[in-house]
Design an enzyme around this catalytic site. Structure first.
Site, mmCIF file in Angstrom:
data_model
loop_
_atom_site.group_PDB
_atom_site.id
_atom_site.type_symbol
_atom_site.label_atom_id
_atom_site.label_comp_id
_atom_site.label_asym_id
_atom_site.label_seq_id
_atom_site.Cartn_x
_atom_site.Cartn_y
_atom_site.Cartn_z
ATOM 1 N N LYS A 1 69.144 80.508 50.918
ATOM 2 C CA LYS A 1 69.295 79.483 50.048
ATOM 3 C C LYS A 1 69.659 78.242 50.334
ATOM 4 O O LYS A 1 69.451 77.237 50.136
ATOM 5 C CB LYS A 1 70.747 79.993 49.496
ATOM 6 C CG LYS A 1 70.896 80.928 48.549
ATOM 7 C CD LYS A 1 72.182 81.175 47.787
ATOM 8 C CE LYS A 1 72.252 82.216 46.820
ATOM 9 N NZ LYS A 1 73.550 82.513 46.037
ATOM 10 N N ASN B 1 69.323 77.982 44.926
ATOM 11 C CA ASN B 1 68.896 79.553 44.709
ATOM 12 C C ASN B 1 67.955 79.804 43.551
ATOM 13 O O ASN B 1 67.524 80.673 42.843
ATOM 14 C CB ASN B 1 70.198 80.470 43.848
ATOM 15 C CG ASN B 1 70.575 79.930 42.436
ATOM 16 O OD1 ASN B 1 70.366 78.955 41.977
ATOM 17 N ND2 ASN B 1 70.948 80.899 41.842
ATOM 18 N N GLY C 1 81.371 80.355 53.065
ATOM 19 C CA GLY C 1 79.947 80.247 53.164
ATOM 20 C C GLY C 1 79.425 79.535 51.779
ATOM 21 O O GLY C 1 80.068 78.928 50.916
#
Length: 271
Positions: free
Chosen positions: A67, A87, A126
């Site tokens: 990503k 994405n 994250g």
């Protein structure tokens, strides 16, 4: 000419994205192909470059661990630019990179009829945590607390939340976050299992990015507490709606995407 799309990750074979996109193609009578491709980090650049300007290739859904790497392959939309992660890669003469996780979370939240969250707790720091922070800002959240196994590593997510106008702090996972409208988990279930009861008790709604197997410990705790529960299928369906439109120019609904994902989960469980 057969139009081609796919999901790329490492691994990718478990992905439900093919089931969602193929269901959309079938509903609209599109003779398109969508496959899953397991590609290592070292092979990712070559894989993308081989398809980026191929007229048969329309786009790629991008999942972990690619990503961040995908951002270099096209002009980023605003969420991608802010977060540094995307994405969705739209191929062609002028490639574009999108982050549909952000509007996807908003869509999933609203599909459950939930009011705007004011205070939220996010487990993890994250890429998914960053996307949820941006989505929460769009929903009008005022405060977010990051629950992390190493709070110092959440500094970047805290800074992002503050830049977006929210009060934010990072604390050790296991700390009582106080009453929140949402607890969102973005880490493996093994990390949240010891704290699931506390987190569910403090939340009005619970979202766990994990969906297989379901319920997770956090999802089960939410059920016991009578809380509204969202899982990774909701986010997957929510983000697929915009992704499908970016690829095809046609629309599928959240309900269509969610149903297709759930149907595929049931099919796999029966094997």
């Amino acid at each position: 000419m057969l139009r081609r799309c796919g999901v790329v990750g490492d691994p990718a074979g478990h992905s439900l994205s093919p089931a969602i996109h193929r269901a959309g193609y079938a509903a609209l009578g599109l003779d398109w192909d969508y496959q899953a491709y397991t590609v290592s980090a070292g092979e990712f650049g070559g894989f993308v470059r081989a398809r980026l300007h191929d007229p048969a290739w329309v786009g790629l859904s991008v999942t972990a661990p690619h990503k961040e790497a995908v951002v270099t392959f096209g002009a980023p939309d605003e969420p991608t630019r802010l977060l540094g992660v995307g994405n969705t890669l739209v191929c062609g003469e002028n490639p574009r990179v999108h982050n549909t996780d952000v509007p996807g979370f908003v869509r999933a939240w609203r599909a459950h009829g939930l009011d705007a969250p004011r205070r939220a707790a996010i487990v993890g720091n994250g890429a998914t945590a960053r996307s949820i922070v941006l989505a929460l800002a769009g929903l009008g959240a005022r405060e977010v607390v990051l629950l992390a196994r190493a709070p110092e590593r959440a500094a970047g997510v805290v800074d992002l939340a503050r830049t977006l106008g929210m009060a934010a702090d990072a604390v050790l996972l296991g700390t009582d976050p106080g009453a929140v409208d949402l607890v969102a988990n973005t880490v493996p279930v093994s990390a949240t299992e010891p704290h699931a009861g506390l987190l569910a008790a403090r939340a009005r709604a619970v979202f766990d990015v994990v969906y297989d197997p379901w319920p997770t410990p956090l999802g089960a705790a939410a059920q016991r507490e009578g809380r509204i529960g969202l899982n990774g299928l909701d986010l997957l369906a929510g983000q697929a709606v915009d992704q499908f439109f970016l690829f095809t120019g046609r629309e599928m609904t959240f309900e269509q995407a969610r149903t297709a994902a759930g149907r595929e989960m049931s099919r796999r469980a029966a094997l």
